[in-house]
Structures are given as C-alpha cells and as structure tokens.
Write a protein that holds these residues in place. Structure first.
Motif, PDB file in Angstrom:
ATOM      1  N   PRO A   1      -0.591   6.882 -24.427  1.00 12.06           N
ATOM      2  CA  PRO A   1       0.765   7.001 -24.992  1.00 12.06           C
ATOM      3  C   PRO A   1       0.769   7.218 -26.514  1.00 12.06           C
ATOM      4  O   PRO A   1       1.639   7.914 -27.036  1.00 12.06           O
ATOM      5  N   ILE A   2      -0.192   6.653 -27.208  1.00  8.42           N
ATOM      6  CA  ILE A   2      -0.295   6.865 -28.656  1.00  8.42           C
ATOM      7  C   ILE A   2      -0.716   8.312 -28.921  1.00  8.42           C
ATOM      8  O   ILE A   2      -0.132   9.000 -29.764  1.00  8.42           O
ATOM      9  N   LEU A   3      -1.731   8.767 -28.193  1.00  3.54           N
ATOM     10  CA  LEU A   3      -2.209  10.145 -28.322  1.00  3.54           C
ATOM     11  C   LEU A   3      -1.105  11.143 -27.984  1.00  3.54           C
ATOM     12  O   LEU A   3      -0.918  12.141 -28.683  1.00  3.54           O
ATOM     13  N   LYS A   4      -0.353  10.857 -26.947  1.00  8.32           N
ATOM     14  CA  LYS A   4       0.759  11.723 -26.524  1.00  8.32           C
ATOM     15  C   LYS A   4       1.796  11.840 -27.639  1.00  8.32           C
ATOM     16  O   LYS A   4       2.271  12.931 -27.944  1.00  8.32           O
ATOM     17  N   ALA A   5       2.145  10.718 -28.245  1.00 10.77           N
ATOM     18  CA  ALA A   5       3.143  10.738 -29.321  1.00 10.77           C
ATOM     19  C   ALA A   5       2.660  11.569 -30.501  1.00 10.77           C
ATOM     20  O   ALA A   5       3.429  12.355 -31.074  1.00 10.77           O
ATOM     21  N   VAL A   6       1.396  11.430 -30.856  1.00 20.04           N
ATOM     22  CA  VAL A   6       0.845  12.198 -31.971  1.00 20.04           C
ATOM     23  C   VAL A   6       0.827  13.685 -31.644  1.00 20.04           C
ATOM     24  O   VAL A   6       1.269  14.525 -32.437  1.00 20.04           O
TER      25      VAL A   6
ATOM     26  N   PHE B   1      -5.363  -1.770  -3.724  1.00 27.35           N
ATOM     27  CA  PHE B   1      -5.166  -0.331  -3.553  1.00 27.35           C
ATOM     28  C   PHE B   1      -4.443   0.313  -4.739  1.00 27.35           C
ATOM     29  O   PHE B   1      -4.267   1.521  -4.781  1.00 27.35           O
ATOM     30  N   LEU B   2      -4.064  -0.465  -5.733  1.00 26.02           N
ATOM     31  CA  LEU B   2      -3.413   0.063  -6.937  1.00 26.02           C
ATOM     32  C   LEU B   2      -4.386   0.145  -8.119  1.00 26.02           C
ATOM     33  O   LEU B   2      -3.995  -0.039  -9.268  1.00 26.02           O
ATOM     34  N   THR B   3      -5.635   0.458  -7.831  1.00 27.52           N
ATOM     35  CA  THR B   3      -6.681   0.500  -8.849  1.00 27.52           C
ATOM     36  C   THR B   3      -6.355   1.459  -9.988  1.00 27.52           C
ATOM     37  O   THR B   3      -6.715   1.200 -11.121  1.00 27.52           O
ATOM     38  N   TYR B   4      -5.696   2.556  -9.701  1.00 29.50           N
ATOM     39  CA  TYR B   4      -5.369   3.526 -10.746  1.00 29.50           C
ATOM     40  C   TYR B   4      -3.938   3.371 -11.243  1.00 29.50           C
ATOM     41  O   TYR B   4      -3.653   3.689 -12.395  1.00 29.50           O
ATOM     42  N   ALA B   5      -3.050   2.906 -10.395  1.00 24.59           N
ATOM     43  CA  ALA B   5      -1.647   2.785 -10.775  1.00 24.59           C
ATOM     44  C   ALA B   5      -1.411   1.647 -11.766  1.00 24.59           C
ATOM     45  O   ALA B   5      -0.598   1.782 -12.684  1.00 24.59           O
ATOM     46  N   LEU B   6      -2.117   0.535 -11.597  1.00 20.84           N
ATOM     47  CA  LEU B   6      -1.863  -0.611 -12.474  1.00 20.84           C
ATOM     48  C   LEU B   6      -2.324  -0.389 -13.914  1.00 20.84           C
ATOM     49  O   LEU B   6      -1.584  -0.726 -14.841  1.00 20.84           O
ATOM     50  N   PRO B   7      -3.508   0.192 -14.181  1.00 19.60           N
ATOM     51  CA  PRO B   7      -3.815   0.483 -15.589  1.00 19.60           C
ATOM     52  C   PRO B   7      -2.884   1.546 -16.178  1.00 19.60           C
ATOM     53  O   PRO B   7      -2.566   1.507 -17.365  1.00 19.60           O
ATOM     54  N   ALA B   8      -2.421   2.472 -15.339  1.00 22.31           N
ATOM     55  CA  ALA B   8      -1.462   3.470 -15.820  1.00 22.31           C
ATOM     56  C   ALA B   8      -0.140   2.810 -16.189  1.00 22.31           C
ATOM     57  O   ALA B   8       0.457   3.121 -17.228  1.00 22.31           O
ATOM     58  N   ALA B   9       0.318   1.874 -15.366  1.00 18.98           N
ATOM     59  CA  ALA B   9       1.552   1.146 -15.672  1.00 18.98           C
ATOM     60  C   ALA B   9       1.379   0.276 -16.919  1.00 18.98           C
ATOM     61  O   ALA B   9       2.287   0.180 -17.749  1.00 18.98           O
ATOM     62  N   ALA B  10       0.205  -0.337 -17.045  1.00 17.39           N
ATOM     63  CA  ALA B  10      -0.064  -1.141 -18.244  1.00 17.39           C
ATOM     64  C   ALA B  10      -0.045  -0.255 -19.490  1.00 17.39           C
ATOM     65  O   ALA B  10       0.443  -0.661 -20.547  1.00 17.39           O
ATOM     66  N   GLY B  11      -0.566   0.957 -19.364  1.00 16.04           N
ATOM     67  CA  GLY B  11      -0.538   1.894 -20.483  1.00 16.04           C
ATOM     68  C   GLY B  11       0.869   2.325 -20.846  1.00 16.04           C
ATOM     69  O   GLY B  11       1.178   2.564 -22.023  1.00 16.04           O
ATOM     70  N   MET B  12       1.739   2.402 -19.848  1.00 16.96           N
ATOM     71  CA  MET B  12       3.122   2.802 -20.118  1.00 16.96           C
ATOM     72  C   MET B  12       3.831   1.794 -21.026  1.00 16.96           C
ATOM     73  O   MET B  12       4.746   2.159 -21.758  1.00 16.96           O
ATOM     74  N   LEU B  13       3.416   0.557 -20.979  1.00 17.76           N
ATOM     75  CA  LEU B  13       4.046  -0.460 -21.820  1.00 17.76           C
ATOM     76  C   LEU B  13       3.778  -0.227 -23.306  1.00 17.76           C
ATOM     77  O   LEU B  13       4.551  -0.662 -24.157  1.00 17.76           O
ATOM     78  N   ILE B  14       2.692   0.472 -23.620  1.00 16.13           N
ATOM     79  CA  ILE B  14       2.371   0.788 -25.015  1.00 16.13           C
ATOM     80  C   ILE B  14       3.458   1.670 -25.637  1.00 16.13           C
ATOM     81  O   ILE B  14       3.661   1.665 -26.851  1.00 16.13           O
ATOM     82  N   VAL B  15       4.174   2.409 -24.796  1.00 14.77           N
ATOM     83  CA  VAL B  15       5.251   3.277 -25.286  1.00 14.77           C
ATOM     84  C   VAL B  15       6.254   2.479 -26.114  1.00 14.77           C
ATOM     85  O   VAL B  15       6.722   2.944 -27.155  1.00 14.77           O
ATOM     86  N   PHE B  16       6.570   1.269 -25.672  1.00 13.28           N
ATOM     87  CA  PHE B  16       7.552   0.458 -26.400  1.00 13.28           C
ATOM     88  C   PHE B  16       7.049   0.099 -27.797  1.00 13.28           C
ATOM     89  O   PHE B  16       7.820   0.044 -28.747  1.00 13.28           O
ATOM     90  N   MET B  17       5.745  -0.123 -27.915  1.00 12.21           N
ATOM     91  CA  MET B  17       5.168  -0.407 -29.238  1.00 12.21           C
ATOM     92  C   MET B  17       5.238   0.831 -30.130  1.00 12.21           C
ATOM     93  O   MET B  17       5.545   0.726 -31.309  1.00 12.21           O
ATOM     94  N   VAL B  18       4.941   1.993 -29.554  1.00 12.13           N
ATOM     95  CA  VAL B  18       4.976   3.236 -30.344  1.00 12.13           C
ATOM     96  C   VAL B  18       6.388   3.491 -30.855  1.00 12.13           C
ATOM     97  O   VAL B  18       6.584   3.830 -32.019  1.00 12.13           O
ATOM     98  N   ILE B  19       7.381   3.296 -30.001  1.00 13.79           N
ATOM     99  CA  ILE B  19       8.766   3.589 -30.388  1.00 13.79           C
ATOM    100  C   ILE B  19       9.303   2.547 -31.372  1.00 13.79           C
ATOM    101  O   ILE B  19       9.890   2.896 -32.389  1.00 13.79           O
ATOM    102  N   GLU B  20       9.100   1.286 -31.077  1.00 13.82           N
ATOM    103  CA  GLU B  20       9.752   0.234 -31.853  1.00 13.82           C
ATOM    104  C   GLU B  20       8.992  -0.196 -33.103  1.00 13.82           C
ATOM    105  O   GLU B  20       9.591  -0.703 -34.028  1.00 13.82           O
ATOM    106  N   THR B  21       7.699  -0.050 -33.123  1.00 15.68           N
ATOM    107  CA  THR B  21       6.949  -0.441 -34.320  1.00 15.68           C
ATOM    108  C   THR B  21       6.376   0.831 -34.931  1.00 15.68           C
ATOM    109  O   THR B  21       7.083   1.546 -35.596  1.00 15.68           O
ATOM    110  N   ASP B  22       5.118   1.063 -34.712  1.00 14.30           N
ATOM    111  CA  ASP B  22       4.485   2.312 -35.123  1.00 14.30           C
ATOM    112  C   ASP B  22       3.154   2.436 -34.391  1.00 14.30           C
ATOM    113  O   ASP B  22       2.786   1.589 -33.579  1.00 14.30           O
ATOM    114  N   LYS B  23       2.429   3.496 -34.673  1.00 12.57           N
ATOM    115  CA  LYS B  23       1.180   3.757 -33.961  1.00 12.57           C
ATOM    116  C   LYS B  23       0.083   2.747 -34.302  1.00 12.57           C
ATOM    117  O   LYS B  23      -0.762   2.448 -33.473  1.00 12.57           O
ATOM    118  N   LYS B  24       0.121   2.188 -35.501  1.00 13.52           N
ATOM    119  CA  LYS B  24      -0.885   1.184 -35.873  1.00 13.52           C
ATOM    120  C   LYS B  24      -0.730  -0.078 -35.035  1.00 13.52           C
ATOM    121  O   LYS B  24      -1.717  -0.626 -34.532  1.00 13.52           O
TER     122      LYS B  24
END
Length: 177
Positions: A86-91, A29-52
């Motif tokens: 999350p990458i698009l949002k940051a840009v 029943f978390l068909t939409y919540a789990l990919p959204a949560a997985a996408g949220m983890l990309i935020v840490f990459m954007v902040i700590e490394t860079d968009k590439k």
C-alpha cells in the motif's frame, strides 16, 4: 493529527494486522487472504499520517509477524509484499502514469513472489504441492493466477481508499484528532 493520535492509530493498525495474521492458525485456508487483509490496514496509516509512519507500522508488524505468527508462509507474504505494497502503491500512483504504474506494480509483484517462494523453498523447506501434480507447468499457472489475484487486490485496495475517503473518514476524524 497529533503525535499521540498517530501513535495510537499505529498501535491499533499493528494489533489488528497481527491478529489477522495469527488467525491463519484457526482458518488455515486463508493463507494468502489474511496477509493481504493485514496489508490493507496500512492504507489508513498512509492516508491519515504519512508514508514514514506507515512504514514504521509495516516494520513493526513484519518483525512481530516473523516472531509470533505460527504459519511462516503468512509472515513471509506480509514481509515480502503485502505489508509494504500500500505504501508503494501510493508512491507510484502519485508520481507515474497509469500504464507505467501497472507495469511496475505487476513486475514488483512477480519479482517479489518468485524471490520469496525461492527463499521459502530453499531456507524453510516449504513445498509446492502443485509441482508434483502438474509438473513444470505449475509455476507459470500459479504465477498467472497470482497475477490475476493481485490485479483484483489492487483494484479492491483502490476501492477501499475511495470508500474510506468518501464515507468513513468523517467518522474517523471524530475519534482521532
């Protein structure tokens, strides 16, 4: 941050994202919540490394998700929107005014959802049960509810960034130098 730390962080974020998406087999029943949560983890990459680096992690998780995730709808949702958002949002937030930014974010969400569901229906045979129940009015209702959920997701993503920057980043810096 050293290259080895960036690589380690990318591996951790990739693994956690895949685990979240594969978890839909256990919690369907978390068909939409789990990919959204997985996408949220990309935020840490954007902040700590860079968009590439963040885009590289997104690409790796998207490819592995399509191959390994049992529910293809979850993999498509990550691939089509939640993984790169999350990458698009940051840009967008760094370069655009807030009103234009919201218009483009909502527009990109709607365009992506319509296109991905069209492809899933035509290529994968996914059915939308609500169309049988509510008729043609189901599509605008689902898009409206989806847009509302997306706005909440965007706000939650912004709050996560703020929380991370104010509270968690100092702990993170201890382990990844």
């Amino acid at each position: 941050m050293k290259q080895s730390s960036k690589c380690a962080l990318g591996g951790i974020v990739s693994a956690l994202s895949l685990v979240l998406m594969i978890s839909v087999a256990v919690i369907p029943f978390l068909t939409y919540a789990l990919p959204a949560a997985a996408g949220m983890l990309i935020v840490f990459m954007v902040i700590e490394t860079d968009k590439k680096w963040a885009f590289g992690v997104y690409a790796a998780v998207a490819i592995l998700g399509v191959l390994l995730v049992p529910d293809k709808e979850v993999a498509v949702m990550y691939l089509a929107f939640f993984g790169y958002y999350p990458i698009l949002k940051a840009v967008m937030e760094s370069k655009l005014r807030p009103v234009l930014c919201w218009v483009l974010k909502i527009g990109s969400f709607l365009l992506t959802m319509v296109a991905s569901y069209f492809l899933m229906i035509k290529l994968m045979g996914v059915t939308i049960d609500e169309i049988d129940e509510f008729g043609v009015m189901a599509i605008p209702m689902l898009l409206g509810l989806g847009t509302f959920a997306f706005v909440l997701y965007d706000i939650a993503l912004s709050k996560l960034v703020t929380l991370y920057m104010l509270k968690w980043r100092k702990y993170f810096k201890r382990y990844f130098k």
